[in-house]
Design an enzyme around this catalytic site. Structure first.
Site, mmCIF file in Angstrom:
data_model
loop_
_atom_site.group_PDB
_atom_site.id
_atom_site.type_symbol
_atom_site.label_atom_id
_atom_site.label_comp_id
_atom_site.label_asym_id
_atom_site.label_seq_id
_atom_site.Cartn_x
_atom_site.Cartn_y
_atom_site.Cartn_z
ATOM 1 N N LEU A 5 -42.720 -11.573 4.177
ATOM 2 C CA LEU A 5 -43.508 -12.129 3.075
ATOM 3 C C LEU A 5 -42.916 -11.786 1.713
ATOM 4 O O LEU A 5 -41.994 -10.979 1.608
ATOM 5 C CB LEU A 5 -44.936 -11.583 3.169
ATOM 6 C CG LEU A 5 -45.665 -11.915 4.470
ATOM 7 C CD1 LEU A 5 -46.952 -11.126 4.568
ATOM 8 C CD2 LEU A 5 -45.915 -13.399 4.567
ATOM 9 N N HIS A 10 -45.649 -6.901 1.187
ATOM 10 C CA HIS A 10 -45.078 -6.115 2.281
ATOM 11 C C HIS A 10 -45.964 -4.952 2.693
ATOM 12 O O HIS A 10 -46.222 -4.745 3.883
ATOM 13 C CB HIS A 10 -43.687 -5.591 1.910
ATOM 14 C CG HIS A 10 -42.647 -6.646 1.906
ATOM 15 N ND1 HIS A 10 -41.331 -6.361 1.642
ATOM 16 C CD2 HIS A 10 -42.704 -7.983 2.136
ATOM 17 C CE1 HIS A 10 -40.614 -7.474 1.706
ATOM 18 N NE2 HIS A 10 -41.440 -8.474 1.999
ATOM 19 N N LYS A 28 -36.650 -6.296 3.343
ATOM 20 C CA LYS A 28 -36.416 -5.433 2.187
ATOM 21 C C LYS A 28 -36.858 -6.115 0.917
ATOM 22 O O LYS A 28 -36.831 -7.337 0.855
ATOM 23 C CB LYS A 28 -34.953 -5.009 2.118
ATOM 24 C CG LYS A 28 -33.991 -6.173 1.943
ATOM 25 C CD LYS A 28 -32.585 -5.681 1.904
ATOM 26 C CE LYS A 28 -31.553 -6.743 1.843
ATOM 27 N NZ LYS A 28 -31.878 -8.071 1.565
#
Length: 87
Positions: A5, A10, A28
């Site tokens: 997302l 996150h 990340k």
């Protein structure tokens, strides 16, 4: 569970998955603050679940080969390196 997302979601959705008993691979950056990262790690640890950031480039065979070339001296002494990750 893979969490791909937007970055600001996150933490929230990783915590949902961990609380549902799922191991998580989060894209990340893992989250936007140290406090969130600590909370996520503690939540995973308490549930005995895996939490990993999707940092794929670190494990790519190209980087293993690059290290071999540099360490062998094949291209001489490394004085500067510039890289760019693009699509």
């Amino acid at each position: 569970v893979f969490v791909p997302l937007p970055n600001d979601l996150h933490c929230e959705w990783t915590l949902h998955a961990l609380k549902a008993g799922k191991h998580v691979l989060c894209d990340k950056p893992l989250c936007l603050s140290y406090a969130d990262a600590k909370h996520m790690a503690e939540t995973a640890r308490a549930a005995n679940l895996r939490l990993m950031e999707g940092f794929m480039w670190r494990h790519h065979p190209q980087h293993t080969r690059l290290l071999e070339v540099v360490r062998s001296g094949e291209i001489g002494s490394l004085r500067h390196f510039f890289g760019r990750f693009t699509y």
